[in-house]
Each structure stands twice: as structure tokens, then as C-alpha cells.
Design an enzyme around this catalytic site. Sequence first.
Site, short mmCIF file in Angstrom:
data_model
loop_
_atom_site.label_atom_id
_atom_site.label_comp_id
_atom_site.label_asym_id
_atom_site.label_seq_id
_atom_site.Cartn_x
_atom_site.Cartn_y
_atom_site.Cartn_z
N HIS A 80 0.49 -16.74 -4.25
CA HIS A 80 -0.74 -16.50 -5.01
C HIS A 80 -0.45 -16.13 -6.45
CE1 HIS A 80 -3.30 -15.71 -1.12
NE2 HIS A 80 -2.98 -16.98 -1.30
N THR B 85 0.83 -1.22 0.00
CA THR B 85 0.00 0.00 0.00
C THR B 85 0.86 1.26 0.00
OG1 THR B 85 -0.16 -0.11 2.42
CG2 THR B 85 -2.02 -1.02 1.14
N ARG C 275 -8.87 -5.69 2.15
CA ARG C 275 -9.94 -5.74 3.16
C ARG C 275 -9.92 -4.57 4.14
NH1 ARG C 275 -7.85 -10.42 1.74
NH2 ARG C 275 -9.26 -11.90 0.73
N GLN D 111 1.93 -13.22 -0.52
CA GLN D 111 0.61 -13.41 -1.14
C GLN D 111 0.43 -12.40 -2.27
OE1 GLN D 111 -2.60 -14.21 2.16
NE2 GLN D 111 -1.00 -12.90 3.04
C1 BV8 Z 1 -7.42 -23.07 -1.81
C2 BV8 Z 1 -6.02 -13.55 -6.32
C3 BV8 Z 1 -7.24 -25.44 -1.75
C4 BV8 Z 1 -4.74 -12.91 -6.63
C5 BV8 Z 1 -6.52 -14.12 -4.05
C6 BV8 Z 1 -14.52 -20.72 3.91
C7 BV8 Z 1 -13.75 -20.61 5.04
C8 BV8 Z 1 -12.36 -20.63 4.96
C9 BV8 Z 1 -11.70 -20.78 3.73
C10 BV8 Z 1 -12.46 -20.88 2.60
C11 BV8 Z 1 -13.87 -20.85 2.66
N1 BV8 Z 1 -14.33 -20.97 1.41
C12 BV8 Z 1 -13.29 -21.08 0.54
C13 BV8 Z 1 -12.14 -21.04 1.26
C14 BV8 Z 1 -10.76 -21.11 0.70
C15 BV8 Z 1 -10.35 -19.75 0.13
C16 BV8 Z 1 -10.37 -18.71 1.23
O1 BV8 Z 1 -9.47 -18.65 2.04
N2 BV8 Z 1 -11.43 -17.88 1.27
C17 BV8 Z 1 -11.50 -16.91 2.36
C18 BV8 Z 1 -11.39 -15.51 1.84
C19 BV8 Z 1 -12.84 -17.15 3.08
N3 BV8 Z 1 -8.99 -19.93 -0.35
C20 BV8 Z 1 -8.78 -20.38 -1.61
O2 BV8 Z 1 -9.64 -20.58 -2.42
C21 BV8 Z 1 -7.32 -20.66 -1.95
N4 BV8 Z 1 -7.19 -21.96 -2.53
O3 BV8 Z 1 -7.84 -23.05 -0.67
O4 BV8 Z 1 -7.16 -24.24 -2.50
C22 BV8 Z 1 -5.93 -25.73 -1.08
C23 BV8 Z 1 -5.95 -26.38 0.15
C24 BV8 Z 1 -4.75 -26.65 0.80
C25 BV8 Z 1 -3.53 -26.29 0.22
C26 BV8 Z 1 -3.55 -25.63 -1.00
C27 BV8 Z 1 -4.75 -25.31 -1.65
C28 BV8 Z 1 -6.82 -19.63 -2.92
C29 BV8 Z 1 -6.55 -18.36 -2.15
C30 BV8 Z 1 -5.95 -17.31 -3.09
C31 BV8 Z 1 -7.03 -16.41 -3.53
N5 BV8 Z 1 -6.48 -15.35 -4.37
N6 BV8 Z 1 -6.37 -13.17 -4.96
C32 BV8 Z 1 -4.96 -11.43 -6.65
O5 BV8 Z 1 -5.84 -10.99 -7.40
O6 BV8 Z 1 -4.24 -10.73 -5.90
S1 BV8 Z 1 -6.85 -13.66 -2.47
C33 BV8 Z 1 -6.34 -12.10 -2.09
O7 BV8 Z 1 -6.27 -12.11 -0.66
C34 BV8 Z 1 -4.94 -11.70 -2.53
O8 BV8 Z 1 -4.17 -12.73 -3.11
C35 BV8 Z 1 -4.30 -11.26 -1.21
O9 BV8 Z 1 -2.95 -11.34 -1.25
C36 BV8 Z 1 -4.91 -12.25 -0.31
C37 BV8 Z 1 -4.74 -12.06 1.15
O10 BV8 Z 1 -5.15 -10.75 1.50
P1 BV8 Z 1 -4.09 -9.86 2.30
O11 BV8 Z 1 -2.81 -9.87 1.55
O12 BV8 Z 1 -4.06 -10.29 3.71
O13 BV8 Z 1 -4.72 -8.41 2.14
P2 BV8 Z 1 -5.83 -7.75 3.09
O14 BV8 Z 1 -6.30 -6.52 2.40
O15 BV8 Z 1 -6.82 -8.79 3.52
O16 BV8 Z 1 -5.00 -7.33 4.40
C38 BV8 Z 1 -3.98 -6.35 4.29
C39 BV8 Z 1 -3.63 -5.95 5.71
O17 BV8 Z 1 -2.53 -5.03 5.64
C40 BV8 Z 1 -4.76 -5.22 6.42
O18 BV8 Z 1 -4.94 -5.80 7.71
C41 BV8 Z 1 -4.27 -3.77 6.54
O19 BV8 Z 1 -4.65 -3.18 7.76
C42 BV8 Z 1 -2.78 -3.95 6.51
N7 BV8 Z 1 -2.06 -2.80 5.94
C43 BV8 Z 1 -2.46 -1.96 4.95
N8 BV8 Z 1 -1.47 -1.08 4.70
C44 BV8 Z 1 -0.45 -1.37 5.53
C45 BV8 Z 1 -0.81 -2.47 6.33
N9 BV8 Z 1 0.00 -3.01 7.25
C46 BV8 Z 1 1.21 -2.45 7.42
N10 BV8 Z 1 1.64 -1.38 6.70
C47 BV8 Z 1 0.84 -0.82 5.76
N11 BV8 Z 1 1.27 0.26 5.07
#
Ligand code: BV8
Length: 233
Positions: free
Chosen positions: A117, A26, A34, A99
Amino acid sequence: MGIKQLARWLQESGYTVVLTGAGMSTESGIPDFRSKSGWWRNIDPGTVASIEALERHYPLFHEFYSTRIKALSTIQPHQGHLILADWERHGLVRCVATQNVDGLHQAAGSENVLELHGSIRSVRCQGCDNPALMDDFLAKKPCPTCGGRLRPNVVLFGEMLPEDAWNEALANITRADLVLVIGTSLQVYPVNQLPSVTRGRIAILNAEATDMDSMFDLVIHGKAGQTLKSIDE
Ligand code: BV8
């Protein structure tokens, strides 16, 4: 106290692994997903970053990814990326498991980067899996080989993670003395399981609290770039 303690743990650790998320980018101008200013504030991830989106909402899928790909031409790594690369050169960090799909760790000079990812810097055909030209994807052209849909080499929701990157991240984190998690809400599975597999210390540096903070030995709420600079001084 937290920053001094993390600096000491970094020096003491013989094997440190860094795990990053969108919060690491960011400060380079890339929105995260999120937090309040993130991508998902008004887009449901399932409608743009999933297999279903690719197959059933291609115009929306294409717009989401082509917007992000075009933005990369003006994006640079920030001081936090550069510091992590410097720590790798000095043996303080063994690898960065990320990620993020923006390639900023590599652009900053980190060499051992595990893209859990995938990457939006290259595309392939969903139909025949052949690599494709980025210009063809941005121009919304079909695959020249099979006429299929082109897509970035990212891991979409519902897709498996790249096996090599996943296994290497698991192996590195399992044997680490210190895992430093930076800029992730830890809401995405299975990456959010990684910190708990280490036998070493785990620290998190994030702008805001996450649901997993209580499992960490050290929690620092702050900005990645600024905080890494304070540790590096
Ligand atoms: C899989 C595409 C099987 C790429 C992304 C129900 C319950 C639980 C899990 C699941 C469910 N239903 C389905 C699932 C599985 C699902 C999942 O987890 N869903 C969740 C959301 C409910 N996962 C999958 O489908 C994965 N595949 O499970 O396959 C498997 C099983 C075992 C082993 C292997 C495989 C595939 C997941 C990948 C999905 N692809 N995006 C793209 O377009 O980028 S996800 C997307 O979220 C991005 O990739 C991103 O990287 C990822 C994670 O998000 P974060 O990086 O954490 O970003 P976020 O905004 O959330 O947080 C940022 C944080 O930084 C914030 O807290 C913020 O405050 C902070 N911040 C901001 N600025 C700063 C800062 N901190 C410090 N300094 C700053 N300056």
C-alpha cells in the site's frame, strides 16, 4: 499449543513469507484502522484515504496524512519488528509483504519488504507525478513544477497497487511453505486474497478474530510483539 506449533512450522518451513497489517504497528503507538481504538472509529476511510478525498476534500485529506507523517518522528519499531528482521537474517523468513505505510519493518532491519500500500515517508505531485519535498507537502504548498496537489506515495482506495510489489508478493506467497499473517483484519482487497493463493500452510496471529479465520491452518489470537517474542524464545 498454537505458539509451539507455529514455532515448529517455522523451523520446518524452507520458505516462509510474512504478511502484515496495521496491527503490527499498534505496539509502536500507531493506531490501526478498524479495531475499537482505530482511525476509522470516527472517520470514514472513503472521506480521507481515497482518490475522491484527494480531489474533493483536500483539507481533510491533508490533515489526515500530515498528522500521521508528523507522528512518525516519535515512532520506533517494537520487539516484533526486530524479531522478524532477525528471522530474515537467519533465513527463517524470506520476505515481509506489508499493508503498512510507516516503514517500521525497514527501520527494524528487515531488508526484503514489499510495501503493498505504498509509503507515507515520501510524497509526489498528483498532477505531474514528479517527486516532491515532504516539507512542501506538510506546508500545504502546491507542486513547484505544475502547481498541482502534493500527496503521499500511498495506495488510496480506488488506486491500483504497485505492480512490482504486488507481483513479487504473489510469487513469494504462491511458492511459500508457510505464510504467517500478522495484525490485519483482512478486509481490504486485493491483499486479503493473498493468503488463499499459497500452496503451503497458512497461520494468522491477530489480536481478535477475523472473518477469514476459518481458512487458516492455525489461528493465534494475541499481540504481535508479545507472541513473536514467545515464539523466538
Ligand atoms: C484496488 C491507504 C484494484 C494507505 C488504504 C467492495 C467490496 C470489496 C472491495 C471493494 C469494494 N469497493 C471497493 C473495493 C476495493 C477496495 C477495498 O478493498 N475496499 C474495502 C475496504 C471494502 N480496495 C482498493 O481500492 C484497493 N485497490 O482494489 O485496485 C486492483 C484490483 C486487483 C489488483 C490490484 C488492484 C486499494 C486498497 C488500499 C487502500 N489503502 N490505506 C494508508 O493510509 O495507510 S487501506 C488501509 O487498510 C491501510 O492501508 C491498511 O493497511 C489497510 C488494511 O487494514 P489492516 O492493516 O488490516 O488494519 P485494520 O485496522 O483493518 O486491522 C488491524 C487488525 O490488527 C485488527 O484486526 C486488530 O484487532 C489487530 N491488532 C491490533 N493491534 C494488534 C493486532 N493484532 C496483533 N497484535 C496487535 N498488537
